[in-house]
Scaffold this motif. Structure first.
Motif, PDB file in Angstrom:
ATOM      1  N   THR A  54       0.924  -1.128   0.011  1.00  0.00           N
ATOM      2  CA  THR A  54      -0.165  -0.080  -0.052  1.00  0.00           C
ATOM      3  C   THR A  54       0.777   1.160  -0.088  1.00  0.00           C
ATOM      4  O   THR A  54       0.381   2.373  -0.850  1.00  0.00           O
ATOM      5  N   GLU A  55       1.674   1.438   0.814  1.00  0.00           N
ATOM      6  CA  GLU A  55       2.757   2.483   0.963  1.00  0.00           C
ATOM      7  C   GLU A  55       3.391   2.540  -0.344  1.00  0.00           C
ATOM      8  O   GLU A  55       3.538   4.030  -0.745  1.00  0.00           O
ATOM      9  N   LYS A  56       3.977   1.545  -1.229  1.00  0.00           N
ATOM     10  CA  LYS A  56       4.578   2.158  -2.512  1.00  0.00           C
ATOM     11  C   LYS A  56       3.466   2.511  -3.411  1.00  0.00           C
ATOM     12  O   LYS A  56       3.658   3.199  -4.321  1.00  0.00           O
ATOM     13  N   VAL A  57       2.292   1.930  -3.450  1.00  0.00           N
ATOM     14  CA  VAL A  57       1.191   2.335  -4.482  1.00  0.00           C
ATOM     15  C   VAL A  57       0.706   3.863  -4.137  1.00  0.00           C
ATOM     16  O   VAL A  57       0.885   4.628  -5.024  1.00  0.00           O
ATOM     17  N   ILE A  58       0.738   4.061  -2.881  1.00  0.00           N
ATOM     18  CA  ILE A  58       0.843   5.690  -2.656  1.00  0.00           C
ATOM     19  C   ILE A  58       1.730   6.472  -2.918  1.00  0.00           C
ATOM     20  O   ILE A  58       1.425   7.569  -3.727  1.00  0.00           O
ATOM     21  N   MET A  59       2.734   6.141  -2.973  1.00  0.00           N
ATOM     22  CA  MET A  59       3.970   6.977  -3.431  1.00  0.00           C
ATOM     23  C   MET A  59       3.876   6.993  -4.823  1.00  0.00           C
ATOM     24  O   MET A  59       4.263   8.037  -5.324  1.00  0.00           O
ATOM     25  N   ALA A  60       3.678   5.894  -5.635  1.00  0.00           N
ATOM     26  CA  ALA A  60       3.650   5.892  -6.941  1.00  0.00           C
ATOM     27  C   ALA A  60       2.579   6.678  -7.566  1.00  0.00           C
ATOM     28  O   ALA A  60       2.722   7.140  -8.731  1.00  0.00           O
ATOM     29  N   CYS A  61       1.488   7.061  -6.930  1.00  0.00           N
ATOM     30  CA  CYS A  61       0.620   7.781  -7.226  1.00  0.00           C
ATOM     31  C   CYS A  61       1.127   9.188  -7.945  1.00  0.00           C
ATOM     32  O   CYS A  61       0.738  10.266  -8.356  1.00  0.00           O
ATOM     33  N   GLU A  62       2.057   9.521  -7.063  1.00  0.00           N
ATOM     34  CA  GLU A  62       2.717  10.999  -7.004  1.00  0.00           C
ATOM     35  C   GLU A  62       3.280  11.344  -8.352  1.00  0.00           C
ATOM     36  O   GLU A  62       3.180  12.522  -8.804  1.00  0.00           O
ATOM     37  N   ASP A  63       3.857  10.370  -9.187  1.00  0.00           N
ATOM     38  CA  ASP A  63       4.165  10.709 -10.465  1.00  0.00           C
ATOM     39  C   ASP A  63       3.529  10.020 -11.556  1.00  0.00           C
ATOM     40  O   ASP A  63       4.235   9.684 -12.588  1.00  0.00           O
ATOM     41  N   ALA A  64       2.155   9.992 -11.522  1.00  0.00           N
ATOM     42  CA  ALA A  64       1.297   9.289 -12.632  1.00  0.00           C
ATOM     43  C   ALA A  64       0.371  10.313 -13.104  1.00  0.00           C
ATOM     44  O   ALA A  64      -0.412  11.133 -12.292  1.00  0.00           O
ATOM     45  N   ASP A  65       0.312  10.502 -14.290  1.00  0.00           N
ATOM     46  CA  ASP A  65      -0.496  11.642 -14.885  1.00  0.00           C
ATOM     47  C   ASP A  65      -1.227  10.703 -15.981  1.00  0.00           C
ATOM     48  O   ASP A  65      -0.745  10.259 -16.799  1.00  0.00           O
ATOM     49  N   VAL A  66      -2.402  10.819 -15.995  1.00  0.00           N
ATOM     50  CA  VAL A  66      -3.344  10.017 -16.661  1.00  0.00           C
ATOM     51  C   VAL A  66      -4.391  10.942 -17.412  1.00  0.00           C
ATOM     52  O   VAL A  66      -4.999  11.879 -16.907  1.00  0.00           O
ATOM     53  N   LYS A  67      -4.429  10.752 -18.650  1.00  0.00           N
ATOM     54  CA  LYS A  67      -5.315  11.660 -19.625  1.00  0.00           C
ATOM     55  C   LYS A  67      -6.260  11.004 -20.592  1.00  0.00           C
ATOM     56  O   LYS A  67      -5.696   9.666 -20.919  1.00  0.00           O
ATOM     57  N   ILE A  68      -7.361  11.308 -20.937  1.00  0.00           N
ATOM     58  CA  ILE A  68      -8.337  10.674 -22.005  1.00  0.00           C
ATOM     59  C   ILE A  68      -8.385  11.611 -23.138  1.00  0.00           C
ATOM     60  O   ILE A  68      -8.638  12.913 -22.791  1.00  0.00           O
ATOM     61  N   ALA A 102      -9.402   0.411  -4.061  1.00  0.00           N
ATOM     62  CA  ALA A 102      -9.911   0.537  -2.656  1.00  0.00           C
ATOM     63  C   ALA A 102      -9.001   1.282  -1.844  1.00  0.00           C
ATOM     64  O   ALA A 102      -9.433   1.721  -0.610  1.00  0.00           O
ATOM     65  N   ILE A 103      -7.832   1.695  -2.484  1.00  0.00           N
ATOM     66  CA  ILE A 103      -6.941   2.508  -1.288  1.00  0.00           C
ATOM     67  C   ILE A 103      -7.492   3.890  -1.445  1.00  0.00           C
ATOM     68  O   ILE A 103      -7.520   4.492  -2.672  1.00  0.00           O
ATOM     69  N   PRO A 104      -7.583   4.508  -0.381  1.00  0.00           N
ATOM     70  CA  PRO A 104      -8.293   5.936  -0.577  1.00  0.00           C
ATOM     71  C   PRO A 104      -7.428   6.887  -1.450  1.00  0.00           C
ATOM     72  O   PRO A 104      -7.884   7.741  -1.983  1.00  0.00           O
ATOM     73  N   GLU A 105      -6.063   6.870  -1.051  1.00  0.00           N
ATOM     74  CA  GLU A 105      -5.155   7.806  -1.978  1.00  0.00           C
ATOM     75  C   GLU A 105      -5.161   7.587  -3.406  1.00  0.00           C
ATOM     76  O   GLU A 105      -5.061   8.599  -4.093  1.00  0.00           O
TER      77      GLU A 105
END
Length: 218
Positions: A54-68, A102-105
């Motif tokens: 979970t902690e690694k997933v949360i940290m990985a969110c910081e450098d993710a940019d998703v566009k449609i 399911a992870i709030p972050e």
């Protein structure tokens, strides 16, 4: 600022079908939240993160940019500038998306991305809490609903066409229970925003619903 349309409503009201058709007619971007979760899942997999970390997933969110984006009328999903559309439907990606959503972050990151997209593009989103939570300042808010009987019959016919054995009364019960869960949950419950336009599709066909909603949009 982009132009934003929010469609909320109970399960089986046809929100996604209608939102996609309105998007096509009005040349908006339909924000497919499921595809966005899958794009984030690809990001986690590329970093070789397990969904339990979970902690690694949360940290990985910081450098993710998703566009449609829509190119030649077809939805394309980009992750950090790379078109990942062809990778979205693998079982590995689906499993990762299911677990990490399911992870709030992760949900918070998606909310940030959705709002960011709405600031720069003309978008339409559908869900349970778009007008009340995700896009509270949407230019147009629609609460799309239909009677339990109508929604159950639509689902029944859909399943029958696929050759499935189904029971109409059980489908009605399931829909009532789903409505109760969605409306009573503590976080972002389903409810009609005060400034949302009620559209009851019980006696309407798909085209009539699309035309009605388009009539409220620029």
């Amino acid at each position: 600022m982009g132009y934003t349309v929010a469609i909320d409503g109970p399960a089986g009201a046809g929100k996604s079908t209608i939102a996609k058709l309105v998007a096509k007619k009005k040349k908006y971007i339909y924000v497919d939240t499921g595809a966005m979760y899958r794009a984030l899942a690809i990001h986690f997999l590329e970093k070789k993160i397990c969904p339990e970390e979970t902690e690694k997933v949360i940290m990985a969110c910081e450098d993710a940019d998703v566009k449609i984006a829509y190119e030649n009328g077809v939805q394309q999903v980009y992750l950090n500038g790379e078109n990942v559309t062809s990778k979205l439907r693998t079982e590995e990606v689906g499993n990762m998306a299911s677990k990490t959503s399911a992870i709030p972050e992760v949900r918070g990151k998606l909310l940030e991305l959705q709002r960011g997209l709405a600031e720069t593009e003309d978008v339409i989103m559908d869900g349970r809490d778009i007008g009340t939570n995700i896009l509270p300042n949407a230019d147009v808010k629609i609460y799309l609903t239909a009677s339990v009987e109508t929604r159950a019959m639509r689902r029944y016919n859909e399943l029958k066409e696929k050759g499935a054995v189904c029971d109409l009364e059980k489908i009605k019960t399931d829909i009532r229970e789903r409505d109760d869960r969605d409306m009573s949950r503590k976080i972002a419950p389903l409810k009609q925003a005060k400034d949302a336009i009620l559209v009851d599709s019980s006696e309407m066909n798909i085209q009539e619903v699309v035309d009605t909603i388009c009539g409220y949009c620029k």
